[in-house]
Structure formats: C-alpha cells, structure tokens
Design a protein around this motif. Structure first.
Motif, PDB file in Angstrom:
ATOM      1  N   GLY A  72       0.533  -1.455   0.229  1.00 31.46           N
ATOM      2  CA  GLY A  72      -0.045  -0.032  -0.494  1.00 31.46           C
ATOM      3  C   GLY A  72       0.985   1.335   0.272  1.00 31.46           C
ATOM      4  N   GLY A  73       2.224   1.206   0.791  1.00 26.48           N
ATOM      5  CA  GLY A  73       2.934   2.489   0.989  1.00 26.48           C
ATOM      6  C   GLY A  73       3.462   3.030  -1.063  1.00 26.48           C
ATOM      7  N   PRO A  74       4.182   1.730  -0.800  1.00 24.02           N
ATOM      8  CA  PRO A  74       4.598   2.308  -2.184  1.00 24.02           C
ATOM      9  C   PRO A  74       3.481   2.677  -3.326  1.00 24.02           C
ATOM     10  CG  PRO A  74       5.707   0.327  -2.093  1.00 24.02           C
ATOM     11  CD  PRO A  74       4.299   0.389  -1.060  1.00 24.02           C
ATOM     12  N   LEU A  75       2.129   2.184  -3.449  1.00 20.85           N
ATOM     13  CA  LEU A  75       1.086   2.212  -4.352  1.00 20.85           C
ATOM     14  C   LEU A  75       0.148   4.059  -4.302  1.00 20.85           C
ATOM     15  CD1 LEU A  75      -0.982   1.190  -6.432  1.00 20.85           C
ATOM     16  CD2 LEU A  75      -2.375   0.578  -4.293  1.00 20.85           C
ATOM     17  N   ALA A  76       0.373   3.711  -1.985  1.00 24.21           N
ATOM     18  CA  ALA A  76       0.209   5.776  -2.697  1.00 24.21           C
ATOM     19  C   ALA A  76       1.018   6.096  -2.775  1.00 24.21           C
ATOM     20  CB  ALA A  76      -0.415   5.366  -0.716  1.00 24.21           C
ATOM     21  N   LEU A  77       2.376   5.906  -2.381  1.00 26.02           N
ATOM     22  CA  LEU A  77       3.865   7.232  -3.157  1.00 26.02           C
ATOM     23  C   LEU A  77       3.156   7.460  -4.781  1.00 26.02           C
ATOM     24  CD1 LEU A  77       5.985   8.407  -2.280  1.00 26.02           C
ATOM     25  CD2 LEU A  77       7.720   6.744  -1.997  1.00 26.02           C
ATOM     26  N   PHE A  78       3.144   6.449  -5.524  1.00 27.47           N
ATOM     27  CA  PHE A  78       3.376   6.652  -6.764  1.00 27.47           C
ATOM     28  C   PHE A  78       1.633   7.604  -7.097  1.00 27.47           C
ATOM     29  CE2 PHE A  78       1.095   5.374 -11.043  1.00 27.47           C
ATOM     30  CZ  PHE A  78       3.038   6.097 -12.034  1.00 27.47           C
ATOM     31  N   LEU A  79       1.069   7.124  -6.817  1.00 27.27           N
ATOM     32  CA  LEU A  79      -0.616   7.938  -6.822  1.00 27.27           C
ATOM     33  C   LEU A  79       0.209   9.501  -6.508  1.00 27.27           C
ATOM     34  CD1 LEU A  79      -3.344   5.042  -5.732  1.00 27.27           C
ATOM     35  CD2 LEU A  79      -2.899   5.935  -7.633  1.00 27.27           C
ATOM     36  N   VAL A  80       0.431   9.653  -5.314  1.00 25.36           N
ATOM     37  CA  VAL A  80       0.809  11.153  -5.215  1.00 25.36           C
ATOM     38  C   VAL A  80       2.238  11.340  -5.871  1.00 25.36           C
ATOM     39  CG1 VAL A  80       1.508  12.266  -3.389  1.00 25.36           C
ATOM     40  CG2 VAL A  80      -0.231  10.730  -2.688  1.00 25.36           C
ATOM     41  N   SER A  81       2.833  10.973  -6.258  1.00 26.06           N
ATOM     42  CA  SER A  81       3.648  11.339  -6.886  1.00 26.06           C
ATOM     43  C   SER A  81       4.597  11.133  -8.360  1.00 26.06           C
ATOM     44  CB  SER A  81       5.417  11.279  -7.338  1.00 26.06           C
ATOM     45  OG  SER A  81       5.441   9.613  -6.184  1.00 26.06           O
ATOM     46  N   GLY A  82       3.502  10.070  -8.881  1.00 25.80           N
ATOM     47  CA  GLY A  82       3.587   9.270 -10.289  1.00 25.80           C
ATOM     48  C   GLY A  82       5.068   9.390 -10.342  1.00 25.80           C
ATOM     49  N   SER A  83       6.099   9.060  -9.599  1.00 24.89           N
ATOM     50  CA  SER A  83       7.298   8.736 -10.113  1.00 24.89           C
ATOM     51  C   SER A  83       7.681   7.127  -9.704  1.00 24.89           C
ATOM     52  CB  SER A  83       8.268   9.580  -9.174  1.00 24.89           C
ATOM     53  OG  SER A  83       9.488   9.066  -9.503  1.00 24.89           O
ATOM     54  N   TRP A  84       7.766   6.225 -10.514  1.00 33.02           N
ATOM     55  CA  TRP A  84       8.550   4.665 -10.518  1.00 33.02           C
ATOM     56  C   TRP A  84       9.795   4.919  -9.960  1.00 33.02           C
ATOM     57  CZ3 TRP A  84       5.361   0.800 -10.414  1.00 33.02           C
ATOM     58  CH2 TRP A  84       3.956   0.626 -10.710  1.00 33.02           C
ATOM     59  N   LEU A  85      10.493   5.790  -9.775  1.00 32.63           N
ATOM     60  CA  LEU A  85      11.805   5.825  -9.252  1.00 32.63           C
ATOM     61  C   LEU A  85      11.849   5.827  -7.712  1.00 32.63           C
ATOM     62  CD1 LEU A  85      14.563   5.209  -9.807  1.00 32.63           C
ATOM     63  CD2 LEU A  85      14.974   7.538 -10.383  1.00 32.63           C
ATOM     64  N   LEU A  86      10.939   7.438  -7.115  1.00 33.51           N
ATOM     65  CA  LEU A  86      10.220   7.434  -6.084  1.00 33.51           C
ATOM     66  C   LEU A  86      10.077   5.809  -5.308  1.00 33.51           C
ATOM     67  CD1 LEU A  86      10.569   9.659  -3.861  1.00 33.51           C
ATOM     68  CD2 LEU A  86       8.856  10.289  -4.502  1.00 33.51           C
ATOM     69  N   VAL A  87       8.855   5.466  -6.159  1.00 35.91           N
ATOM     70  CA  VAL A  87       8.604   4.143  -5.059  1.00 35.91           C
ATOM     71  C   VAL A  87       9.382   3.290  -5.251  1.00 35.91           C
ATOM     72  CG1 VAL A  87       7.152   2.384  -6.290  1.00 35.91           C
ATOM     73  CG2 VAL A  87       5.827   4.771  -6.287  1.00 35.91           C
ATOM     74  N   LEU A  88      10.299   2.459  -6.190  1.00 43.45           N
ATOM     75  CA  LEU A  88      11.747   1.727  -6.399  1.00 43.45           C
ATOM     76  C   LEU A  88      12.158   2.384  -4.808  1.00 43.45           C
ATOM     77  CD1 LEU A  88      12.669  -0.957  -6.841  1.00 43.45           C
ATOM     78  CD2 LEU A  88      14.315   0.999  -8.317  1.00 43.45           C
ATOM     79  N   ALA A  89      13.152   3.004  -4.715  1.00 41.45           N
ATOM     80  CA  ALA A  89      13.845   3.548  -3.500  1.00 41.45           C
ATOM     81  C   ALA A  89      13.353   3.791  -2.203  1.00 41.45           C
ATOM     82  CB  ALA A  89      13.892   5.514  -3.932  1.00 41.45           C
ATOM     83  N   ALA A  90      12.303   4.101  -2.453  1.00 38.39           N
ATOM     84  CA  ALA A  90      11.291   4.028  -1.212  1.00 38.39           C
ATOM     85  C   ALA A  90      11.241   2.598  -0.211  1.00 38.39           C
ATOM     86  CB  ALA A  90      10.043   4.977  -0.829  1.00 38.39           C
ATOM     87  N   SER A  91      10.851   1.632  -1.302  1.00 38.20           N
ATOM     88  CA  SER A  91       9.919   0.321  -1.483  1.00 38.20           C
ATOM     89  C   SER A  91      11.289  -0.077  -0.408  1.00 38.20           C
ATOM     90  CB  SER A  91      10.459  -0.624  -2.147  1.00 38.20           C
ATOM     91  OG  SER A  91       8.972  -0.161  -2.904  1.00 38.20           O
ATOM     92  N   LEU A  92      13.346  -0.257  -1.182  1.00 37.71           N
ATOM     93  CA  LEU A  92      14.479  -0.468  -0.883  1.00 37.71           C
ATOM     94  C   LEU A  92      14.883  -0.191  -0.118  1.00 37.71           C
ATOM     95  CD1 LEU A  92      16.624  -0.402  -4.415  1.00 37.71           C
ATOM     96  CD2 LEU A  92      15.225  -2.270  -2.905  1.00 37.71           C
TER      97      LEU A  92
END
Length: 140
Positions: A72-92
């Motif tokens: 849920g965290g990466p999905l919400a982050l993607f919906l807010v930012s639209g950045s896959w790179l930010l989602v990947l960095a946050a997940s790692l």
C-alpha cells in the motif's frame, strides 16, 4: 529402575567429562570450559544469534501489517508523486529498514549477554559447587 541407574551412570559427571564420541561424523570430546575457550564460545554465541535474523526477517515480511505497508505504501506514493523511481527507492529503503529491525532483538540479546553472564563465564557458571560450563571440542 535398572534403566534409571543406567541412565544416571551414563550421565555421571566423571564419565560425561571424559567421553569422546567416534562415528561417521567428526570426533568430538566434551570437557569443562577453560578461559582459552572464550573467543570460540563468544563466536558461537554471535553465529547462533545471527542465524535467527533471516527467519525473523521472513516472519516480518509475512505479517499483515508489513504486507499492507509494503504494497500500500508504494502504491500510495506512486499515486501522489507519479514517479516509479521514488517508489523503487522508498521500497528498497523500507526493506533495508525491516532487515535492521529483524536484526535488532538478536543484537540486543548478544549485547546484554556480554554485559551479564558471558562477561565472566568462569564466575557466572563455574563458581557454584557442582556447576559447570561444557565445551564440545571437535578436531582441536
């Protein structure tokens, strides 16, 4: 009664201290602790506690709260930012934090042991009459 006497004779202190086992495995000898064993004993303590970390990490990953956070965290982050790179960095970053969280209780146990009973093994385990700290020695 005969079984009990055989059992107690087999596990008597004098016999147990000098028993050496030979089989298809490496030969070993069980003896009392000596101060020269300290580095090996502490190394085994560290190694034994480190073996729990991967299982604890896997357990953390399977918890429902963690799954919600990891998915849920990466999905919400993607919906807010639209950045896959930010989602990947946050997940790692989250996975690395969970790994350290899994290691924390075992590191705390080792640190606590080094300040209590393992700080002076002879005093903690060999000072009372009839007490002992056994060492199993294999191939030196």
């Amino acid at each position: 009664m005969a079984l009990l006497s055989t059992f107690s004779r087999w596990f008597s202190l004098a016999d147990f201290e000098t028993q050496t086992h030979r089989s298809s495995m490496a030969p070993y000898h069980i003896r009392k602790y000596e101060e020269s064993d300290r580095p090996w004993v502490l190394g085994l303590l560290f190694q034994g506690m480190d073996e729990h970390v991967p299982r604890t990490f896997c357990h953390l990953l399977k918890l429902p709260r963690t799954l919600v956070l990891l998915l849920g965290g990466p999905l919400a982050l993607f919906l807010v930012s639209g950045s896959w790179l930010l989602v990947l960095a946050a997940s790692l970053t989250l996975l690395i934090a969970l790994r350290f969280l899994a290691q924390y209780p075992w590191s705390l146990f080792v640190a606590n042991s080094l300040h209590t009973d393992m700080s002076d093994i002879s005093k903690s385990y060999l000072s009372e009459p009839g007490s002992c700290f056994w060492v199993a020695e294999s191939e030196g």
